[in-house]
Design a protein around this motif. Structure first.
Motif, PDB file in Angstrom:
ATOM      1  N   VAL A 124       0.817  -1.213   0.000  1.00 31.01           N
ATOM      2  CA  VAL A 124       0.000   0.000   0.000  1.00 31.01           C
ATOM      3  C   VAL A 124       0.853   1.266   0.000  1.00 31.01           C
ATOM      4  CG1 VAL A 124      -2.026  -1.093   0.984  1.00 31.01           C
ATOM      5  CG2 VAL A 124      -0.309  -0.119   2.514  1.00 31.01           C
ATOM      6  N   LEU A 125       2.168   1.090   0.116  1.00 31.75           N
ATOM      7  CA  LEU A 125       3.089   2.207  -0.094  1.00 31.75           C
ATOM      8  C   LEU A 125       3.654   2.008  -1.485  1.00 31.75           C
ATOM      9  CD1 LEU A 125       5.185   2.370   3.209  1.00 31.75           C
ATOM     10  CD2 LEU A 125       3.255   3.794   2.547  1.00 31.75           C
ATOM     11  N   VAL A 126       3.477   3.003  -2.343  1.00 27.39           N
ATOM     12  CA  VAL A 126       3.944   2.830  -3.722  1.00 27.39           C
ATOM     13  C   VAL A 126       4.821   3.993  -4.167  1.00 27.39           C
ATOM     14  CG1 VAL A 126       1.914   1.467  -4.369  1.00 27.39           C
ATOM     15  CG2 VAL A 126       1.919   3.950  -4.751  1.00 27.39           C
ATOM     16  N   LYS A 127       5.589   3.731  -5.203  1.00 21.30           N
ATOM     17  CA  LYS A 127       6.472   4.754  -5.756  1.00 21.30           C
ATOM     18  C   LYS A 127       5.654   5.720  -6.622  1.00 21.30           C
ATOM     19  CE  LYS A 127       9.618   1.547  -7.254  1.00 21.30           C
ATOM     20  NZ  LYS A 127      10.916   1.153  -7.842  1.00 21.30           N
ATOM     21  N   PRO A 128       6.218   6.910  -6.865  1.00 21.71           N
ATOM     22  CA  PRO A 128       5.495   7.898  -7.680  1.00 21.71           C
ATOM     23  C   PRO A 128       5.012   7.350  -9.017  1.00 21.71           C
ATOM     24  CG  PRO A 128       7.430   8.902  -6.697  1.00 21.71           C
ATOM     25  CD  PRO A 128       7.488   7.440  -6.340  1.00 21.71           C
ATOM     26  N   ALA A 129       5.804   6.496  -9.665  1.00 23.03           N
ATOM     27  CA  ALA A 129       5.423   5.999 -10.990  1.00 23.03           C
ATOM     28  C   ALA A 129       4.073   5.290 -10.959  1.00 23.03           C
ATOM     29  CB  ALA A 129       6.498   5.051 -11.527  1.00 23.03           C
ATOM     30  N   ALA A 130       3.820   4.535  -9.882  1.00 25.60           N
ATOM     31  CA  ALA A 130       2.562   3.794  -9.778  1.00 25.60           C
ATOM     32  C   ALA A 130       1.396   4.755  -9.573  1.00 25.60           C
ATOM     33  CB  ALA A 130       2.638   2.794  -8.640  1.00 25.60           C
ATOM     34  N   MET A 131       1.611   5.759  -8.750  1.00 26.38           N
ATOM     35  CA  MET A 131       0.557   6.721  -8.445  1.00 26.38           C
ATOM     36  C   MET A 131       0.234   7.556  -9.673  1.00 26.38           C
ATOM     37  SD  MET A 131      -0.920   6.601  -5.762  1.00 26.38           S
ATOM     38  CE  MET A 131      -1.831   7.277  -4.454  1.00 26.38           C
ATOM     39  N   VAL A 162      -1.609   4.383  -0.829  1.00 24.13           N
ATOM     40  CA  VAL A 162      -2.650   4.246  -1.841  1.00 24.13           C
ATOM     41  C   VAL A 162      -4.032   4.523  -1.247  1.00 24.13           C
ATOM     42  CG1 VAL A 162      -1.274   2.581  -3.125  1.00 24.13           C
ATOM     43  CG2 VAL A 162      -3.017   1.759  -1.524  1.00 24.13           C
ATOM     44  N   GLY A 163      -4.897   5.092  -2.069  1.00 20.21           N
ATOM     45  CA  GLY A 163      -6.263   5.358  -1.656  1.00 20.21           C
ATOM     46  C   GLY A 163      -7.171   4.202  -2.045  1.00 20.21           C
ATOM     47  N   THR A 164      -6.602   3.263  -2.786  1.00 19.25           N
ATOM     48  CA  THR A 164      -7.337   2.098  -3.275  1.00 19.25           C
ATOM     49  C   THR A 164      -6.318   1.104  -3.815  1.00 19.25           C
ATOM     50  OG1 THR A 164      -8.672   1.283  -5.121  1.00 19.25           O
ATOM     51  CG2 THR A 164      -7.727   3.472  -5.380  1.00 19.25           C
ATOM     52  N   SER A 165      -6.638  -0.194  -3.710  1.00 17.42           N
ATOM     53  CA  SER A 165      -5.687  -1.188  -4.230  1.00 17.42           C
ATOM     54  C   SER A 165      -5.677  -1.191  -5.756  1.00 17.42           C
ATOM     55  CB  SER A 165      -5.975  -2.580  -3.678  1.00 17.42           C
ATOM     56  OG  SER A 165      -7.300  -2.967  -3.962  1.00 17.42           O
ATOM     57  N   VAL A 198      -4.426   0.992  -7.382  1.00 18.46           N
ATOM     58  CA  VAL A 198      -3.094   1.500  -7.731  1.00 18.46           C
ATOM     59  C   VAL A 198      -2.053   0.374  -7.834  1.00 18.46           C
ATOM     60  CG1 VAL A 198      -1.220   3.043  -7.025  1.00 18.46           C
ATOM     61  CG2 VAL A 198      -3.600   3.798  -6.848  1.00 18.46           C
ATOM     62  N   PRO A 199      -1.828  -0.383  -6.749  1.00 16.92           N
ATOM     63  CA  PRO A 199      -0.841  -1.472  -6.887  1.00 16.92           C
ATOM     64  C   PRO A 199      -1.301  -2.589  -7.826  1.00 16.92           C
ATOM     65  CG  PRO A 199      -1.878  -1.530  -4.719  1.00 16.92           C
ATOM     66  CD  PRO A 199      -2.304  -0.252  -5.366  1.00 16.92           C
ATOM     67  N   LEU A 200      -2.601  -2.785  -7.999  1.00 15.94           N
ATOM     68  CA  LEU A 200      -3.055  -3.837  -8.918  1.00 15.94           C
ATOM     69  C   LEU A 200      -2.796  -3.416 -10.365  1.00 15.94           C
ATOM     70  CD1 LEU A 200      -6.407  -5.071  -7.312  1.00 15.94           C
ATOM     71  CD2 LEU A 200      -4.143  -6.127  -7.187  1.00 15.94           C
ATOM     72  N   ALA A 201      -3.078  -2.173 -10.685  1.00 19.23           N
ATOM     73  CA  ALA A 201      -2.831  -1.680 -12.041  1.00 19.23           C
ATOM     74  C   ALA A 201      -1.340  -1.698 -12.341  1.00 19.23           C
ATOM     75  CB  ALA A 201      -3.378  -0.264 -12.206  1.00 19.23           C
ATOM     76  N   ALA A 202      -0.545  -1.284 -11.353  1.00 18.30           N
ATOM     77  CA  ALA A 202       0.901  -1.176 -11.563  1.00 18.30           C
ATOM     78  C   ALA A 202       1.584  -2.538 -11.527  1.00 18.30           C
ATOM     79  CB  ALA A 202       1.517  -0.253 -10.516  1.00 18.30           C
ATOM     80  N   TYR A 203       0.860  -3.560 -11.110  1.00 24.08           N
ATOM     81  CA  TYR A 203       1.419  -4.910 -11.023  1.00 24.08           C
ATOM     82  C   TYR A 203       2.067  -5.319 -12.346  1.00 24.08           C
ATOM     83  CZ  TYR A 203       1.489  -9.928  -9.853  1.00 24.08           C
ATOM     84  OH  TYR A 203       1.871 -11.216  -9.598  1.00 24.08           O
ATOM     85  N   PHE A 253     -10.101  -5.870 -10.182  1.00 20.61           N
ATOM     86  CA  PHE A 253      -9.339  -5.161 -11.211  1.00 20.61           C
ATOM     87  C   PHE A 253      -9.161  -6.074 -12.413  1.00 20.61           C
ATOM     88  CE2 PHE A 253      -5.982  -3.104 -13.461  1.00 20.61           C
ATOM     89  CZ  PHE A 253      -6.219  -1.753 -13.226  1.00 20.61           C
ATOM     90  N   SER A 254      -9.345  -5.520 -13.602  1.00 20.65           N
ATOM     91  CA  SER A 254      -9.275  -6.348 -14.811  1.00 20.65           C
ATOM     92  C   SER A 254      -8.414  -5.706 -15.886  1.00 20.65           C
ATOM     93  CB  SER A 254     -10.690  -6.569 -15.344  1.00 20.65           C
ATOM     94  OG  SER A 254     -10.638  -7.258 -16.570  1.00 20.65           O
ATOM     95  N   PHE A 255      -7.516  -6.503 -16.440  1.00 18.49           N
ATOM     96  CA  PHE A 255      -6.786  -6.123 -17.652  1.00 18.49           C
ATOM     97  C   PHE A 255      -7.446  -6.880 -18.788  1.00 18.49           C
ATOM     98  CE2 PHE A 255      -3.727  -5.994 -14.184  1.00 18.49           C
ATOM     99  CZ  PHE A 255      -2.992  -4.845 -14.411  1.00 18.49           C
ATOM    100  N   CYS A 256      -7.952  -6.181 -19.788  1.00 13.02           N
ATOM    101  CA  CYS A 256      -8.599  -6.910 -20.878  1.00 13.02           C
ATOM    102  C   CYS A 256      -8.322  -6.258 -22.230  1.00 13.02           C
ATOM    103  CB  CYS A 256     -10.107  -7.018 -20.631  1.00 13.02           C
ATOM    104  SG  CYS A 256     -11.017  -5.504 -20.873  1.00 13.02           S
ATOM    105  N   ALA A 257      -8.713  -6.952 -23.286  1.00  8.01           N
ATOM    106  CA  ALA A 257      -8.548  -6.399 -24.636  1.00  8.01           C
ATOM    107  C   ALA A 257      -9.419  -5.155 -24.757  1.00  8.01           C
ATOM    108  CB  ALA A 257      -8.965  -7.438 -25.669  1.00  8.01           C
ATOM    109  N   PRO A 258      -8.924  -4.111 -25.425  1.00 11.06           N
ATOM    110  CA  PRO A 258      -9.674  -2.858 -25.528  1.00 11.06           C
ATOM    111  C   PRO A 258     -11.108  -3.034 -26.031  1.00 11.06           C
ATOM    112  CG  PRO A 258      -7.459  -2.555 -26.379  1.00 11.06           C
ATOM    113  CD  PRO A 258      -7.598  -4.019 -26.070  1.00 11.06           C
ATOM    114  N   GLU A 259     -11.287  -3.927 -26.989  1.00 16.21           N
ATOM    115  CA  GLU A 259     -12.633  -4.087 -27.553  1.00 16.21           C
ATOM    116  C   GLU A 259     -13.571  -4.808 -26.581  1.00 16.21           C
ATOM    117  OE1 GLU A 259      -9.840  -5.255 -28.803  1.00 16.21           O
ATOM    118  OE2 GLU A 259      -9.992  -7.413 -29.214  1.00 16.21           O
ATOM    119  N   GLU A 260     -13.010  -5.366 -25.509  1.00 16.18           N
ATOM    120  CA  GLU A 260     -13.812  -6.087 -24.522  1.00 16.18           C
ATOM    121  C   GLU A 260     -14.219  -5.191 -23.347  1.00 16.18           C
ATOM    122  OE1 GLU A 260     -15.032  -9.279 -23.337  1.00 16.18           O
ATOM    123  OE2 GLU A 260     -15.351  -9.225 -25.495  1.00 16.18           O
ATOM    124  N   ALA A 261     -13.658  -3.988 -23.313  1.00 12.20           N
ATOM    125  CA  ALA A 261     -13.754  -3.172 -22.100  1.00 12.20           C
ATOM    126  C   ALA A 261     -15.193  -2.855 -21.690  1.00 12.20           C
ATOM    127  CB  ALA A 261     -12.951  -1.890 -22.256  1.00 12.20           C
TER     128      ALA A 261
END
Length: 420
Positions: free
Chosen positions: A194-201, A225-228, A230-235, A283-291
């Motif tokens: 829950v502590l992240v570097k500037p790049a993630a934020m 982080v104000g929400t997970s 952040v670290p989930l996206a930056a994963y 949190f979901s990473f998906c194909a753009p056309e699926e968003a």
RNA sequence: GGAGGGCUCGCAUAGUGGCCUAGUGCACCGGUCUUGAAAACCGGCAAGGGAAACCUUCGUGGGUUCAAAUCCCACGCCCUCCGCCA
């Protein structure tokens, strides 16, 4: 970050999006001008660099007088290259700074307007009619020995609280229920830093207008982080994901920290608006056309959770002016809060399309080359507001609270009884 | 916090100033051969920008040089050991 090609090809669309958000449309023209400068500088630098490369090679091969002459020429060129390079770097930085300030393109189906211009999509369940005066969650929390706001304030100040006894147990049950549900749906459970570097934020878009609500540790340059999200996206930051692995779905359980700057006097009573709370996030990473379809799926899981809690709620389509900078569309689920006689936001799901992925450099490889993925997030359960909803909606005349059936196996009880 | 070792295309590695347009092996993809597969052989195989020529990227940022993966400085991260600590 928005798509640079879209910015060049269709600046009107970007201007319109900025206007719909109530943000500055002039950024578009500033960005275009900076882009022009940047591209010219790149061309200039690359031509000089190519010349230098060729010349350098001939210096190595030359001998005697010829070498001296070439060296002299090369020296002069070297200075020009250096200058062109710093100009290129400066123009690139300028462009990036402006481009990063432009918010995601809003989805044209989102209602245009400010906070009050949301559209109600549906109402689920009916607000309960009480045959007694319902108590608010602060009072119920005290009666049940579940919430201690006084001591929270004593130890940490305003907007802090202790969950005690059944309150603490209720959190654990909610978390367990949520994680179990998400795991069954195929999400990978995660407990992130829950502590992240500037790049993630920065990459998730929280250092723009939202920056004032982010806790920052200056000594170490960490952000809380104000929400997970952040670290989930930056994963997967700086990674190329296998197209076959999409959608990649994660559910994160973490504390969330919010400064709540600019909310003085708002929701000062109780635990509706606090500086620290736990949340289970999808949190979901998906194909753009699926968003767009994925967004609906996240919403469906949010509804499933609220249905299981047996709480009346409505779903709203949030207006363009109230979207986060990364989102192109957002649906909020608002639970009925009896003592406020109002629906209040308890969960929220955003489609960030490729905006975050572009900033975080998360891509996938397909037949048309390598391109950014789409990212989406949605709350499964934000603990304090869910506790408020459960206590207030399921309270009985004697101050006890009935536990929703779905939670009973996780709690080992079907009712919270007054203590003392 | 202290000492040492490391960071090169998915993995493993070569590369100590110009022949690096970064080599090799493994993995992977396509092909030949095969009833099919394996093996063998042939080809492809990092990313970004650009129509292309070409340019950028060898952990990051500076510097030296006509020229840096290679030399210098700072920082980051990883590993091993020591100290402290949950």
């Amino acid at each position: 970050m928005i798509d640079v090609k879209a910015l060049r090809d269709n600046p009107d669309l970007v201007r319109a999006s900025q206007k719909a958000r109530g943000e500055n449309p002039d950024l578009v023209d500033q960005a275009l001008a900076a882009d022009e400068k940047r591209r010219n500088a790149i061309v200039e630098f690359e031509a000089l660099r190519a010349e230098q490369n060729t010349l350098s090679k001939s210096v190595g091969a030359a001998k005697g007088d010829e070498k001296t002459a070439l060296l002299e020429k090369a020296k002069a060129l070297s200075a020009a290259v250096k200058e062109a390079e710093s100009k290129k770097n400066a123009t690139e930085a300028d462009f990036k700074k402006i481009a990063m300030e432009i918010s995601n393109l809003v989805d044209t189906s989102a209602p245009v307007g400010g906070e009050a211009d949301f559209k109600v999509i549906e109402e689920v369940g009916t607000p309960r009619k009480f045959d007694f005066e319902p108590k608010d969650h602060v009072e119920l929390g005290k009666i049940l020995g579940a919430i201690d706001v006084e001591r929270g304030a004593k130890v940490s100040g305003a907007r802090f609280y202790y969950l005690t006894g059944v309150g603490a147990l209720l959190e654990l049950a909610l978390v367990n229920y949520a994680i179990t549900m998400a795991t069954k749906a195929g999400f990978i459970p995660m407990i992130p830093p829950v502590l992240v570097k500037p790049a993630a934020m920065e990459g998730t878009g929280f250092l723009g207008q939202a920056a004032e609500n982010v806790f920052h540790l200056k000594e170490d340059d960490f952000y809380l982080v104000g929400t997970s999200e952040v670290p989930l996206a930056a994963y997967h930051m700086d990674e190329i994901l296998d197209a076959k692995s999409l959608p990649l779905r994660y559910t994160g359980y973490s504390p969330c920290f919010r400064r709540e700057a600019g909310s003085y006097g708002k929701d000062t009573r109780g635990i509706i608006r606090v500086h620290q709370f736990e949340k289970v996030e999808m949190f979901s990473f998906c194909a753009p056309e699926e968003a767009v379809a994925e967004h609906q799926r996240l919403l469906a899981w949010e509804k499933e959770f609220l249905n299981a809690m047996e709480i009346p709620y409505r779903v709203i389509d949030v207006a363009t002016g109230d979207l986060g900078s990364s989102a192109n569309r957002k649906f909020d689920c608002e639970a009925w809060i009896p003592t406020q006689n109002a629906y209040r936001e308890v969960t929220s799901t955003s489609n960030c399309s490729e905006f975050q992925a572009r900033r975080l450099n998360v891509r996938t490889k397909g037949e048309n080359g390598t391109y950014p993925v789409a990212t989406l997030n949605g709350t499964l359960v934000a603990i304090p507001r869910m506790i408020v909803s459960i206590l207030e909606n399921h309270q009985q005349t004697d101050g006890s609270v009935l536990v929703p059936k779905a939670l009973q196996p996780f709690l080992g009880m079907d009712r919270f009884n007054p203590v003392g």
